[in-house]
Design an enzyme around this catalytic site. Structure first.
Site, PDB file in Angstrom:
ATOM      1  N   LYS A 192     137.180  21.305  -9.952  1.00 52.89           N
ATOM      2  CA  LYS A 192     137.282  20.404 -11.104  1.00 52.89           C
ATOM      3  C   LYS A 192     135.930  20.247 -11.786  1.00 52.89           C
ATOM      4  CE  LYS A 192     136.877  15.923 -11.673  1.00 52.89           C
ATOM      5  NZ  LYS A 192     136.311  15.861 -13.032  1.00 52.89           N
ATOM      6  N   GLU A 266     125.727  17.194  -2.819  1.00 47.53           N
ATOM      7  CA  GLU A 266     124.424  17.324  -3.459  1.00 47.53           C
ATOM      8  C   GLU A 266     124.352  16.204  -4.471  1.00 47.53           C
ATOM      9  OE1 GLU A 266     121.830  17.786  -5.947  1.00 47.53           O
ATOM     10  OE2 GLU A 266     122.688  19.708  -6.582  1.00 47.53           O
ATOM     11  N   CYS A 300     119.179  17.102 -11.418  1.00 45.80           N
ATOM     12  CA  CYS A 300     119.127  16.271 -10.213  1.00 45.80           C
ATOM     13  C   CYS A 300     117.744  16.337  -9.574  1.00 45.80           C
ATOM     14  CB  CYS A 300     120.205  16.680  -9.229  1.00 45.80           C
ATOM     15  SG  CYS A 300     120.326  18.449  -9.042  1.00 45.80           S
ATOM     16  N   GLU A 397     117.311   6.615 -10.137  1.00 48.02           N
ATOM     17  CA  GLU A 397     117.495   7.829 -10.929  1.00 48.02           C
ATOM     18  C   GLU A 397     117.917   7.452 -12.349  1.00 48.02           C
ATOM     19  OE1 GLU A 397     120.891  10.433  -9.980  1.00 48.02           O
ATOM     20  OE2 GLU A 397     119.482  12.088 -10.100  1.00 48.02           O
TER      21      GLU A 397
HETATM   22  P1  NAI Z   1     129.850  11.219 -11.248  1.00 47.46           P
HETATM   23  O1  NAI Z   1     129.359  11.364  -9.855  1.00 47.46           O
HETATM   24  O2  NAI Z   1     130.790  10.116 -11.561  1.00 47.46           O
HETATM   25  O3  NAI Z   1     130.583  12.581 -11.691  1.00 47.46           O
HETATM   26  C1  NAI Z   1     130.456  13.828 -11.050  1.00 47.46           C
HETATM   27  C2  NAI Z   1     131.825  14.447 -10.839  1.00 47.46           C
HETATM   28  O4  NAI Z   1     132.583  13.659  -9.916  1.00 47.46           O
HETATM   29  C3  NAI Z   1     132.683  14.525 -12.102  1.00 47.46           C
HETATM   30  O5  NAI Z   1     133.416  15.725 -12.066  1.00 47.46           O
HETATM   31  C4  NAI Z   1     133.602  13.326 -11.952  1.00 47.46           C
HETATM   32  O6  NAI Z   1     134.809  13.460 -12.643  1.00 47.46           O
HETATM   33  C5  NAI Z   1     133.842  13.310 -10.458  1.00 47.46           C
HETATM   34  N1  NAI Z   1     134.240  12.011  -9.889  1.00 47.46           N
HETATM   35  C6  NAI Z   1     134.004  10.763 -10.382  1.00 47.46           C
HETATM   36  N2  NAI Z   1     134.505   9.838  -9.553  1.00 47.46           N
HETATM   37  C7  NAI Z   1     135.060  10.493  -8.525  1.00 47.46           C
HETATM   38  C8  NAI Z   1     135.737  10.080  -7.326  1.00 47.46           C
HETATM   39  N3  NAI Z   1     135.920   8.798  -7.028  1.00 47.46           N
HETATM   40  N4  NAI Z   1     136.180  11.023  -6.464  1.00 47.46           N
HETATM   41  C9  NAI Z   1     135.972  12.325  -6.719  1.00 47.46           C
HETATM   42  N5  NAI Z   1     135.360  12.780  -7.834  1.00 47.46           N
HETATM   43  C10 NAI Z   1     134.902  11.876  -8.719  1.00 47.46           C
HETATM   44  O7  NAI Z   1     128.610  11.153 -12.191  1.00 47.46           O
HETATM   45  P2  NAI Z   1     128.513  10.517 -13.673  1.00 47.46           P
HETATM   46  O8  NAI Z   1     129.217   9.213 -13.733  1.00 47.46           O
HETATM   47  O9  NAI Z   1     128.925  11.547 -14.632  1.00 47.46           O
HETATM   48  O10 NAI Z   1     126.953  10.259 -13.774  1.00 47.46           O
HETATM   49  C11 NAI Z   1     126.403   9.066 -13.262  1.00 47.46           C
HETATM   50  C12 NAI Z   1     125.026   9.302 -12.698  1.00 47.46           C
HETATM   51  O11 NAI Z   1     125.106  10.216 -11.618  1.00 47.46           O
HETATM   52  C13 NAI Z   1     124.051   9.934 -13.648  1.00 47.46           C
HETATM   53  O12 NAI Z   1     123.454   8.990 -14.462  1.00 47.46           O
HETATM   54  C14 NAI Z   1     123.090  10.586 -12.701  1.00 47.46           C
HETATM   55  O13 NAI Z   1     122.138   9.637 -12.269  1.00 47.46           O
HETATM   56  C15 NAI Z   1     123.938  10.987 -11.527  1.00 47.46           C
HETATM   57  N6  NAI Z   1     124.319  12.418 -11.565  1.00 47.46           N
HETATM   58  C16 NAI Z   1     123.721  13.268 -10.692  1.00 47.46           C
HETATM   59  C17 NAI Z   1     124.017  14.620 -10.733  1.00 47.46           C
HETATM   60  C18 NAI Z   1     123.392  15.592  -9.816  1.00 47.46           C
HETATM   61  O14 NAI Z   1     123.294  16.754 -10.162  1.00 47.46           O
HETATM   62  N7  NAI Z   1     123.005  15.216  -8.621  1.00 47.46           N
HETATM   63  C19 NAI Z   1     124.929  15.168 -11.722  1.00 47.46           C
HETATM   64  C20 NAI Z   1     125.570  14.174 -12.567  1.00 47.46           C
HETATM   65  C21 NAI Z   1     125.232  12.862 -12.476  1.00 47.46           C
END
Ligand code: NAI
Ligand code: MG
Length: 487
Positions: A192, A266, A300, A397
């Site tokens: 996804k 990650e 990240c 972050e």
């Molecule tokens: P997120 O962690 O909510 O989204 C990442 C993925 O997880 C998306 O595909 C989302 O649809 C999915 N997701 C969301 N809730 C879920 C759940 N309960 N169970 C399974 N999958 C789920 O990240 P978001 O809200 O887009 O970004 C928030 C913060 O996260 C950012 O401001 C940043 O600080 C951090 N982030 C870190 C990343 C990294 O590469 N380590 C990448 C993206 C965001």
């Protein structure tokens, strides 16, 4: 569209050089790629993907729910049992190579779509994201028939069906990081993409289809957090691979506790970039700029905390200010652009919230004057000096083009400060002294430590974090371990 220029006379004005979108064909709406076919979501629900650079609608995307995920997992299980696990490594490799080659042929199209959907500068999607994504498929294709050399004297088996959930900061690259090692080791996949950047994953589904993979080996399902949760909670998934926020990582860990599902997570980061007084300063300044402003800071492992040795601090900060005055912020499709659009309105609000917090905490802010486009989501490069280690902008972050700058006197002090964070994804060290580099690489609690460079990636290098940055490694031989059972 030409972006801003600062009032500074130190920079040139370039003529606009927009990448053409004439060769891009997007469907009006995208369904779910399940069992080798495009399937409508059972609920009939779709959502919009927009271009964050101008807020224009790009395509409608299917919103998968639990019933769709169940179909996808069943397809992946059947493909695993009847097709993929029956193939030899060298046969699997042929399919993976084919995916890599078709991606290369369609690289220009993929790069433009990546920039349209996610807001990153075309220079980065063209020169970094897409070539690296292809290289991951090439690299892991090479391992598919050599697993007994990767794990000598061990019996290697696939895990089964892998559920993979990825974020929006490197959409196609993250899909490649996840899918390539899973296929090489003989697993089947339900992946996804993030809700704001589904398009290149859907293009990858077309490519996988054209590569002739048996139906169900790779399924691409789109949607929001609820769709991700349906994957995580599906009883017939053997492995979860997740990249995203630490919060969601924690939810996933709780959800799979007590099940036999394996996981690699990650998560976030707050990585330190450390400059010693003997460092090549101009080179280091370029590295710092690349480390935090690359991809709008949506990285990240972004080098979001800068530590400068006190004796060179004034000089480094001045050079940094001069350099960020010359950065172009604006249209991601313009080849001159250094900093494109923030991925979503929500992410821009998060960044703005932290900038306000920084000011309130008493930090000194520096932003060059920018004429930001009227529509779309943009944030100028931002420096915070006069910050304390306990400030929220140093601890949390931000995931945007925001850098905090602190000074230090001794090696021990900077190691202590750099490690004083809940995260541990990456770090950078800038010094002329080799022994100091080795000293720091052993003492910094970070998965990757770059020396005299930053944000360099290669499929053969493992990547992953300590502490709240997650566990498991992706890339290299290490990345294979996450998808196999050894006995
Ligand atoms: P997120 O962690 O909510 O989204 C990442 C993925 O997880 C998306 O595909 C989302 O649809 C999915 N997701 C969301 N809730 C879920 C759940 N309960 N169970 C399974 N999958 C789920 O990240 P978001 O809200 O887009 O970004 C928030 C913060 O996260 C950012 O401001 C940043 O600080 C951090 N982030 C870190 C990343 C990294 O590469 N380590 C990448 C993206 C965001
Ligand atoms: Mg989008």
């Amino acid at each position: 569209m030409k972006s801003k220029k600062t009032e500074s006379s130190t920079s040139w004005l370039y003529s606009p050089s927009p990448e053409s979108t004439a060769h891009i064909s997007l469907r009006e709406s995208y369904d779910l790629y399940i069992n080798g076919k495009w399937e409508k979501p059972i609920s009939g629900k779709y959502f919009d993907s927009i271009n964050p650079a101008n807020e224009k609608h790009l395509a409608k995307i299917a919103h998968a729910d639990q019933a769709d995920i169940d179909k996808a997992v069943k397809a992946a299980r059947k493909a695993y049992d009847t097709a993929w696990s029956k193939l030899s490594g060298s046969e699997r490799a042929k399919y993976i190579y084919r995916i890599a080659r078709i991606m290369q042929e369609r690289a220009r199209e993929l790069a433009v779509i990546e920039s349209l959907d996610g807001g990153k500068p075309i220079r980065e999607s063209r020169d970094i994201d897409i070539p690296l994504a292809c290289n991951h498929f090439f690299y892991y294709a090479g391992w598919a028939d050599k697993l007994e050399y990767a794990f000598p004297t061990r019996k290697v088996e696939a895990l089964g069906v892998a559920g993979q959930i990825i974020p929006w900061n490197f959409p196609l690259l993250m899909a490649a990081w996840k899918i390539a090692p899973a296929l090489a080791t003989g697993n089947t996949v339900v992946l996804k993409p993030a809700e704001t950047t589904s398009l290149t994953a859907l293009k990858l589904a077309e490519i996988i289809h054209d590569a002739g993979l048996p139906p169900g080996v790779v399924n691409i399902v789109t949607g929001f957090g609820d769709t991700g949760a349906a994957i995580v909670n599906h009883p017939d998934i053997n492995k979860i691979a997740f990249t995203g926020s630490t919060n969601v990582g924690k939810i996933i860990q709780k959800a799979i506790a007590g099940t036999s599902k394996k996981a690699t997570l990650e998560l976030g980061g707050k990585s330190a970039n450390i400059i010693f007084d003997d460092a090549p300063i101009d080179q280091a300044v370029e590295g710092i700029v690349n480390g935090i402003f690359f991809n709008q800071g949506h990285v990240c492992c972004a080098g979001s905390r800068l530590y400068v040795q006190e004796s060179v601090a004034e000089k480094v900060i001045q050079k940094l200010k001069d350099r960020i005055q010359t950065l172009y912020v604006g249209d991601p499709l313009d080849k001159n652009t250094d900093i494109g659009a923030i991925n979503s309105k929500e992410q821009l609000q998060t960044i703005d919230k932290y900038i306000k917090i920084g000011i309130k905490e008493g930090a000194e802010i520096y932003q060059p004057a920018c004429n930001l486009p009227k529509k779309g989501f943009y944030c100028p490069p931002t420096l915070f000096t006069n910050v304390a280690q306990s400030n929220l902008i140093v601890q949390e972050e931000i995931f945007g083009p925001v850098l905090t700058v602190q000074t230090f006197r001794t090696v021990d002090e900077v190691i202590q400060k750099a490690n004083n964070t809940p995260f541990g994804l990456a770090a950078g060290v800038w010094t002329d002294k080799g022994s100091r580099i080795f000293n720091l690489t052993t003492k910094l609690r970070a998965g990757v430590v770059w020396a005299n460079t930053y944000n360099k990636f290669d499929p053969s290098s493992p990547f992953g974090g300590y502490k709240e940055s997650g566990f498991g490694r992706e890339g290299g031989v290490h990345g294979l371990s996450a998808y196999v059972k050894l006995s």
